[in-house]
Design a protein around this motif. Structure first.
Motif, mmCIF file in Angstrom:
data_model
loop_
_atom_site.group_PDB
_atom_site.id
_atom_site.type_symbol
_atom_site.label_atom_id
_atom_site.label_comp_id
_atom_site.label_asym_id
_atom_site.label_seq_id
_atom_site.Cartn_x
_atom_site.Cartn_y
_atom_site.Cartn_z
ATOM 1 N N ALA A 139 34.008 36.302 29.003
ATOM 2 C CA ALA A 139 35.051 37.166 28.449
ATOM 3 C C ALA A 139 35.686 38.027 29.540
ATOM 4 N N PHE A 140 34.882 38.520 30.466
ATOM 5 C CA PHE A 140 35.409 39.332 31.569
ATOM 6 C C PHE A 140 36.330 38.501 32.452
ATOM 7 N N MET A 167 39.596 37.923 30.716
ATOM 8 C CA MET A 167 40.434 39.128 30.774
ATOM 9 C C MET A 167 41.077 39.274 32.146
ATOM 10 N N GLN A 168 40.308 38.994 33.216
ATOM 11 C CA GLN A 168 40.864 39.091 34.556
ATOM 12 C C GLN A 168 42.006 38.104 34.754
ATOM 13 N N LYS A 169 41.855 36.892 34.252
ATOM 14 C CA LYS A 169 42.925 35.903 34.380
ATOM 15 C C LYS A 169 44.176 36.342 33.626
ATOM 16 N N ARG A 170 44.001 36.903 32.429
ATOM 17 C CA ARG A 170 45.160 37.365 31.672
ATOM 18 C C ARG A 170 45.870 38.500 32.392
ATOM 19 N N LEU A 171 45.104 39.428 32.972
ATOM 20 C CA LEU A 171 45.723 40.521 33.719
ATOM 21 C C LEU A 171 46.478 39.992 34.938
ATOM 22 N N GLN A 172 45.870 39.044 35.641
ATOM 23 C CA GLN A 172 46.551 38.460 36.796
ATOM 24 C C GLN A 172 47.855 37.781 36.379
ATOM 25 N N LEU A 179 33.505 36.673 38.000
ATOM 26 C CA LEU A 179 32.095 37.030 37.825
ATOM 27 C C LEU A 179 31.284 35.756 37.609
ATOM 28 N N PRO A 180 30.154 35.570 38.314
ATOM 29 C CA PRO A 180 29.342 34.356 38.103
ATOM 30 C C PRO A 180 28.849 34.269 36.663
#
Length: 468
Positions: free
Chosen positions: A241-242, A245-250, A227-228
């Protein structure tokens, strides 16, 4: 009306209502306050003019003793001497407060309301004589555009102690005919406020809408672009924060897939050795059972790995002709000697991952053939929804099992046969693939018999039936 309710139920709609109502209330209150201040200032200036006339007349009387009788007889502008008794009312605090700030005898004057008869000049002498003509006083009817004149009785003492009673006339005052709220002005002001409130509401809710869209896309594509990180401080913090979270899920999903792949790879060698050793078992019946169990273990490991990879696929989306894909899958099944028919298409072209969609519909067609002994494939567009149905002629499922079959490793078929029972991951993988493409997969019993697997996509509201 439905679109209006939907807008008002959104955050942008609520912000619009709050801003618009708040600004309109503020504008109305400001207009009322301005009108009240203007009226108050007009009353103050009017009282100041009346006080000037009274003070000027009293100063002439106080400073000109010789001319006092003539001045009393003639009177001043809207001021005259009265004699006799007149009914008086409440004091006039407004005028008394203005006079108290002045110098001279008027500073201690007492002002009371009285009837307007006290301000009328006395009748001529010839009118009071017996038999003389009478002078009729015409009373002007009350004009709604004017405040009628009023009369005040002023009692004071001159510098030499002479008491004085004067009748002071408040002149008629023209009333303002301009309404407090001009319709054209208020309409223009309301329109400007509505445009401003709508623009502010859209600007304020845009970051939240982008975050909601990104969250929905994340459920379908974990490898989407971050997300920009732009906008106000709070918006940037939410975006950071989003993205974290995306990096941790990946990372977690990648670790899980890598672990399963490693386990699958490491199992290949011992499984191969076991298979070779099983060939040396003398008991043919025992050997076949052991080989079947080993093959089931291999299939289970492969399907587990496929389930993990289905959520991590980085395959790009392309414009996919849905009818062509469904027809090719049905024809492949028919060529293999199965009862599979593609009955009807819808002409939809969707942005999808071809390999993932081929795996999805292949699983559903295979399930229909395995458990229902046939597959009838149809596609339609209904009420803005692309709907693909795969129907079999089997016994169907109990209502409580229509959702339970999507649970991983759940096998409603209780036999130990891998041919009839499977590994319990086929429908789980199919639903994961469907949700990754923004679709829904449900099972339902057909009224005419058999089970239907239904995959649905919602078309964009601006779509024409062939969304790209």
């Amino acid at each position: 009306m439905k679109r209006l309710r939907r807008f008002l139920s959104s955050m942008a709609g609520r912000l619009f209502v709050i801003l618009f109502v708040g600004m309109m209330v503020a504008a109305v209150c400001a207009t009322l306050l301005a009108n009240a201040k203007r009226q108050q200032e007009f009353e103050r200036q009017n009282l100041a003019r009346i006080a000037d006339r009274l003070q000027g007349f009293v100063n002439l009387l106080d400073n000109n003793l010789e001319l006092r009788p003539r001045l009393l007889a003639v009177g001043g502008p809207s001021v005259r001497v009265v004699s006799g008794e007149f009914r008086t009312g409440d004091p006039d605090p407004g005028l008394m407060a203005v006079l108290a700030t002045r110098e001279g005898p008027v500073a201690t004057a007492q002002v009371r309301a009285t009837g307007f008869r006290a301000c009328l000049p006395p009748l001529p002498d010839f009118v009071t004589r017996s038999g003389g003509p009478r002078k009729h006083i015409r009373v002007r009817p009350r004009d709604p555009d004017f405040t009628p004149p009023r009369c005040r009785l002023v009692e004071l003492q001159l510098s030499d102690g002479t008491p004085l009673r004067l009748a002071l006339e408040y002149p008629a005052v023209a009333r303002s005919t301009v309404p407090a709220f001009d319709p054209w002005f208020m309409s223009l002001l309301g329109l400007a406020m509505a445009v401003l409130a709508y623009a502010v509401a859209r600007i304020a809710s845009a970051p939240l809408q982008r975050l909601a869209s990104a969250a929905a896309e994340l459920g379908q594509d974990l490898q989407r672009d971050p997300l920009p990180v732009t906008g106000p401080l709070e918006v940037r913090r939410a975006a950071e924060a989003f993205n974290a979270m995306q990096k941790r899920l990946q990372r977690h999903l990648g670790e899980r897939t890598q672990m399963l792949a490693a386990i699958t790879h490491d199992l290949q060698t011992p499984v191969t050795r076991l298979r070779l050793r099983l060939e040396n078992v003398a008991d043919e019946t025992l050997r076949e059972r052991l080989v079947a169990d080993l093959a089931a273990m291999q299939a289970l490991v492969r399907e587990g790995l496929e389930l993990a990879r289905s959520a991590e696929s980085a395959e790009p989306r392309v414009a996919l002709d849905l009818d062509s894909l469904l027809q090719s899958i049905a024809e492949d099944a028919a060529e293999a000697g199965n009862d599979a028919v593609f009955e009807r298409g819808c002409g939809a072209v969707l942005m999808l991952r071809p390999l993932a969609m081929h795996r999805l519909f292949s699983n559903l067609v295979d399930n229909a053939i395995k458990y229902g002994h046939s597959a009838r494939v149809t596609a339609d567009i209904r009420d803005g929804t692309v709907e693909v149905r795969i129907q079999d002629r089997g016994p169907g499922l109990a209502d409580e099992d229509l959702e339970a079959v999507f649970t991983p490793f759940l096998r409603l078929e209780t036999s130990r046969s891998r041919e009839t029972g499977g590994a319990g991951l086929g429908l789980t993988i199919a639903r994961a693939l469907a949700e990754k493409e923004g679709a829904t997969l449900v099972l339902r019993n057909h009224p005419g018999g058999g089970l239907q697997a239904v995959v649905c996509w919602q078309l964009p509201r601006w779509g024409s039936g062939r969304p790209l």
